[in-house]
Structures are given as C-alpha cells and as structure tokens.
Design a protein around this motif. Structure first.
Motif, short mmCIF file in Angstrom:
data_model
loop_
_atom_site.label_atom_id
_atom_site.label_comp_id
_atom_site.label_asym_id
_atom_site.label_seq_id
_atom_site.Cartn_x
_atom_site.Cartn_y
_atom_site.Cartn_z
N ALA A 45 0.89 -1.20 0.05
CA ALA A 45 -0.01 0.01 0.02
C ALA A 45 0.92 1.21 -0.01
N GLY A 46 1.96 1.19 0.77
CA GLY A 46 2.88 2.17 0.73
C GLY A 46 3.50 2.62 -0.31
N CYS A 51 -5.05 5.75 -3.07
CA CYS A 51 -3.92 5.00 -2.21
C CYS A 51 -3.55 5.53 -0.95
N TYR A 78 -3.76 2.97 2.14
CA TYR A 78 -2.50 2.99 3.04
C TYR A 78 -3.08 3.07 4.42
#
Length: 82
Positions: free
Chosen positions: A17-18, A50, A54
């Motif tokens: 996710a990062g 995004c 995250y």
C-alpha cells in the motif's frame, strides 16, 4: 509458524500500500510538471485513493495483530536459540 506467516503477510500488505502511494505521489508530481490539469486531477484522485488504502492497511486494529505476531514469533525464535 502461523504467527510468522500472519505477521509477514500483514507487513507485506502495508508495504505494498505504501509503494502504491509512493507511485501515485510521483504521478502527481509528473502531471503537475507537465501542466496538464486533467492528468493532474486524475493523479490526485488516484493519490487520495492510495492514501486511503494505506491508512486502512495501517489501522491500529489491523496493525496490532501483525505486531503481536512478530513479537510472538521473535520470542519463540529467541527461546529456541537458548
């Protein structure tokens, strides 16, 4: 072993996710530099999605089991080493 697998899996989700967030931030920078307002808006929307992904991946409720699994795994490895 289950604790280690669970911890690794959770950490991989957070890392992925990062990385997606990092890529989206780069896209925003490139779109801004290109001066294309349509591309910039699309990149900003992607970045926001995004960022939300995250934040969801790193929620304390989701992060706690990962950390607990890491602690359990490291403790059992430590005890086996003795």
């Amino acid at each position: 072993m289950l604790h280690t697998d669970r911890a690794v899996s959770g950490a991989q989700l957070i890392i992925a996710a990062g990385q997606r967030l990092d890529t989206a931030v780069d896209q925003v920078s490139r779109a801004r530099a290109a001066g294309d307002p349509t591309a910039l808006r699309a990149a900003e929307i992607l970045k926001e999605q995004c960022l939300l992904d995250y934040r969801l991946a790193a929620l304390p409720e989701r992060l706690a089991p990962v950390l607990e699994s890491l602690i359990t795994a490291s403790t059992s490895i430590s005890q086996r080493a003795r």
